[in-house]
Design a protein around this motif. Structure first.
Motif, PDB file in Angstrom:
ATOM      1  N   ALA A 152       0.822  -1.214   0.000  1.00 55.65           N
ATOM      2  CA  ALA A 152       0.000   0.000   0.000  1.00 55.65           C
ATOM      3  C   ALA A 152       0.853   1.261   0.000  1.00 55.65           C
ATOM      4  N   GLY A 153       2.179   1.097   0.028  1.00 54.47           N
ATOM      5  CA  GLY A 153       3.062   2.256   0.065  1.00 54.47           C
ATOM      6  C   GLY A 153       3.072   2.961   1.404  1.00 54.47           C
ATOM      7  N   ALA A 154       2.669   2.238   2.473  1.00 51.13           N
ATOM      8  CA  ALA A 154       2.556   2.856   3.798  1.00 51.13           C
ATOM      9  C   ALA A 154       3.692   2.477   4.735  1.00 51.13           C
ATOM     10  N   LEU A 155       4.585   1.569   4.301  1.00 58.16           N
ATOM     11  CA  LEU A 155       5.671   1.110   5.160  1.00 58.16           C
ATOM     12  C   LEU A 155       6.969   1.109   4.378  1.00 58.16           C
ATOM     13  N   ARG A 156       8.006   1.643   4.978  1.00 54.54           N
ATOM     14  CA  ARG A 156       9.310   1.654   4.340  1.00 54.54           C
ATOM     15  C   ARG A 156       9.745   0.225   3.995  1.00 54.54           C
ATOM     16  N   PRO A 157      10.310  -0.001   2.821  1.00 59.94           N
ATOM     17  CA  PRO A 157      10.658  -1.369   2.423  1.00 59.94           C
ATOM     18  C   PRO A 157      11.803  -1.977   3.222  1.00 59.94           C
ATOM     19  N   ASP A 158      12.591  -1.151   3.902  1.00 62.81           N
ATOM     20  CA  ASP A 158      13.735  -1.683   4.639  1.00 62.81           C
ATOM     21  C   ASP A 158      13.395  -2.084   6.071  1.00 62.81           C
ATOM     22  N   VAL A 159      12.152  -1.859   6.514  1.00 59.10           N
ATOM     23  CA  VAL A 159      11.763  -2.184   7.889  1.00 59.10           C
ATOM     24  C   VAL A 159      11.524  -3.682   8.006  1.00 59.10           C
ATOM     25  N   THR A 160      12.109  -4.300   9.017  1.00 55.52           N
ATOM     26  CA  THR A 160      11.968  -5.742   9.226  1.00 55.52           C
ATOM     27  C   THR A 160      11.137  -6.036  10.468  1.00 55.52           C
ATOM     28  N   GLN A 161      10.732  -7.289  10.601  1.00 59.96           N
ATOM     29  CA  GLN A 161      10.043  -7.714  11.822  1.00 59.96           C
ATOM     30  C   GLN A 161      10.916  -7.465  13.048  1.00 59.96           C
ATOM     31  N   HIS A 162      12.199  -7.725  12.890  1.00 58.10           N
ATOM     32  CA  HIS A 162      13.120  -7.538  14.013  1.00 58.10           C
ATOM     33  C   HIS A 162      13.112  -6.086  14.476  1.00 58.10           C
ATOM     34  N   ASP A 163      13.118  -5.151  13.532  1.00 60.03           N
ATOM     35  CA  ASP A 163      13.071  -3.730  13.883  1.00 60.03           C
ATOM     36  C   ASP A 163      11.858  -3.435  14.756  1.00 60.03           C
ATOM     37  N   LEU A 164      10.711  -3.933  14.314  1.00 57.05           N
ATOM     38  CA  LEU A 164       9.459  -3.639  15.015  1.00 57.05           C
ATOM     39  C   LEU A 164       9.423  -4.288  16.391  1.00 57.05           C
ATOM     40  N   MET A 165       9.777  -5.566  16.482  1.00 55.30           N
ATOM     41  CA  MET A 165       9.654  -6.280  17.749  1.00 55.30           C
ATOM     42  C   MET A 165      10.689  -5.803  18.770  1.00 55.30           C
ATOM     43  N   VAL A 166      11.875  -5.413  18.301  1.00 52.99           N
ATOM     44  CA  VAL A 166      12.868  -4.866  19.236  1.00 52.99           C
ATOM     45  C   VAL A 166      12.357  -3.561  19.833  1.00 52.99           C
ATOM     46  N   ALA A 167      11.764  -2.713  18.995  1.00 47.99           N
ATOM     47  CA  ALA A 167      11.224  -1.444  19.495  1.00 47.99           C
ATOM     48  C   ALA A 167      10.108  -1.690  20.507  1.00 47.99           C
ATOM     49  N   ILE A 168       9.237  -2.634  20.217  1.00 46.27           N
ATOM     50  CA  ILE A 168       8.137  -2.945  21.141  1.00 46.27           C
ATOM     51  C   ILE A 168       8.696  -3.442  22.469  1.00 46.27           C
ATOM     52  N   ASP A 194       5.442   6.303  13.274  1.00 46.29           N
ATOM     53  CA  ASP A 194       5.415   7.351  12.253  1.00 46.29           C
ATOM     54  C   ASP A 194       6.733   7.395  11.471  1.00 46.29           C
ATOM     55  N   GLY A 195       7.814   6.997  12.117  1.00 47.28           N
ATOM     56  CA  GLY A 195       9.102   6.969  11.438  1.00 47.28           C
ATOM     57  C   GLY A 195       9.247   5.798  10.475  1.00 47.28           C
ATOM     58  N   LEU A 196       8.313   4.843  10.531  1.00 55.68           N
ATOM     59  CA  LEU A 196       8.375   3.698   9.622  1.00 55.68           C
ATOM     60  C   LEU A 196       7.679   3.969   8.296  1.00 55.68           C
ATOM     61  N   ARG A 197       6.975   5.093   8.204  1.00 60.91           N
ATOM     62  CA  ARG A 197       6.285   5.415   6.963  1.00 60.91           C
ATOM     63  C   ARG A 197       7.275   5.948   5.933  1.00 60.91           C
ATOM     64  N   PRO A 198       7.041   5.653   4.671  1.00 63.08           N
ATOM     65  CA  PRO A 198       7.925   6.222   3.632  1.00 63.08           C
ATOM     66  C   PRO A 198       7.755   7.738   3.583  1.00 63.08           C
ATOM     67  N   HIS A 199       8.838   8.430   3.442  1.00 57.93           N
ATOM     68  CA  HIS A 199       8.791   9.883   3.319  1.00 57.93           C
ATOM     69  C   HIS A 199       9.462  10.276   2.011  1.00 57.93           C
ATOM     70  N   PRO A 200       8.901  11.214   1.291  1.00 61.86           N
ATOM     71  CA  PRO A 200       9.565  11.636   0.053  1.00 61.86           C
ATOM     72  C   PRO A 200      10.921  12.247   0.359  1.00 61.86           C
ATOM     73  N   ALA A 201      11.860  12.014  -0.525  1.00 58.54           N
ATOM     74  CA  ALA A 201      13.196  12.562  -0.334  1.00 58.54           C
ATOM     75  C   ALA A 201      13.143  14.090  -0.413  1.00 58.54           C
ATOM     76  N   PRO A 202      13.900  14.778   0.415  1.00 57.51           N
ATOM     77  CA  PRO A 202      13.890  16.250   0.350  1.00 57.51           C
ATOM     78  C   PRO A 202      14.450  16.708  -0.989  1.00 57.51           C
ATOM     79  N   PRO A 203      13.992  17.849  -1.476  1.00 55.03           N
ATOM     80  CA  PRO A 203      14.511  18.339  -2.756  1.00 55.03           C
ATOM     81  C   PRO A 203      16.012  18.566  -2.690  1.00 55.03           C
ATOM     82  N   ALA A 204      16.671  18.166  -3.751  1.00 52.44           N
ATOM     83  CA  ALA A 204      18.124  18.311  -3.788  1.00 52.44           C
ATOM     84  C   ALA A 204      18.517  19.778  -3.834  1.00 52.44           C
TER      85      ALA A 204
END
Length: 211
Positions: A152-168, A194-204
């Motif tokens: 759905a384009g709502a989660l960064r592709p580099d986020v893993t289960q480990h990332d989430l469960m360690v934070a929890i 909120d930090g796991l959502r994809p964010h557009p890259a800032p303008p160069a």
């Protein structure tokens, strides 16, 4: 007229209630042990668990003959319930990221940090196959939630289960030596999510040309 012998009826009527009370006490002990293990670690006195559960020591030993049996069942209790949250999240929330968020908050309430530190204690008595089976169930359900959010384009592709469960786990475990009982874990979890959502890259920034 036929006379019916009803002398066993009261006992039969009481039996289901006794079984229900025993099941309720078992859940109370597991829930109290989960909270106490998060705060004090796997060496917490069983007397303290009994006190927090509101039962006698004999009731604890009736359900769990030794510390190893209790630690095993707490671990299984937490992982099973967390897997159930992951499986049910999509059905309760149509929005993919909302479903993932709902799971994460439920896992915080479940004190998933109780899992940390219990594996070593439990594995000393051999590989707990039932625990590993529930871990596999949790991983499968959680990956489905995360993949749905990725598509759905709502989660960064580099986020893993480990990332989430360690934070929890970190959000539900008190920091050693600090009084953090008033910390709002759910607020901090939302900030993390909120930090796991994809964010557009800032303008160069244009590169200056010339000297």
């Amino acid at each position: 007229m036929t006379v019916t012998d009803d002398t066993t009826a009261p006992a039969q009527r009481r039996a289901p209630r006794i079984r229900t009370d025993a099941a309720r006490n078992r859940v109370r002990i597991l829930a109290a042990a989960r909270e106490t293990l998060v705060e004090l670690g796997p060496e917490v006195p069983l007397d303290e668990i009994a006190r927090r559960a509101g039962v006698g020591n004999a009731t604890v030993y009736r359900h769990f003959p030794d510390r190893g049996a209790l630690l095993h069942d707490v671990l299984l209790f937490v992982i099973t319930r967390t897997a159930e949250f992951a499986e049910g999240a999509a059905a309760q929330q149509a929005d993919p990221f909302g479903a993932l968020r709902g799971f994460a908050h439920a896992a915080v309430d479940e004190r998933a940090a109780a899992v940390c530190g219990l594996f070593t204690a439990v594995e000393q008595d051999g590989a707990p196959e039932d625990v590993y089976a529930e871990i596999g169930r949790l991983r499968l359900a959680l990956e489905e939630l995360m993949e749905r959010a990725r598509r759905a384009g709502a989660l960064r592709p580099d986020v893993t289960q480990h990332d989430l469960m360690v934070a929890i786990s970190q959000l539900t475990r008190p920091l050693p030596g600090l009084e953090c009982r008033d910390t709002d874990a759910h607020r901090h979890l939302d900030m993390f999510l909120d930090g796991l959502r994809p964010h557009p890259a800032p303008p160069a920034t244009p590169t200056p040309i010339g000297p």
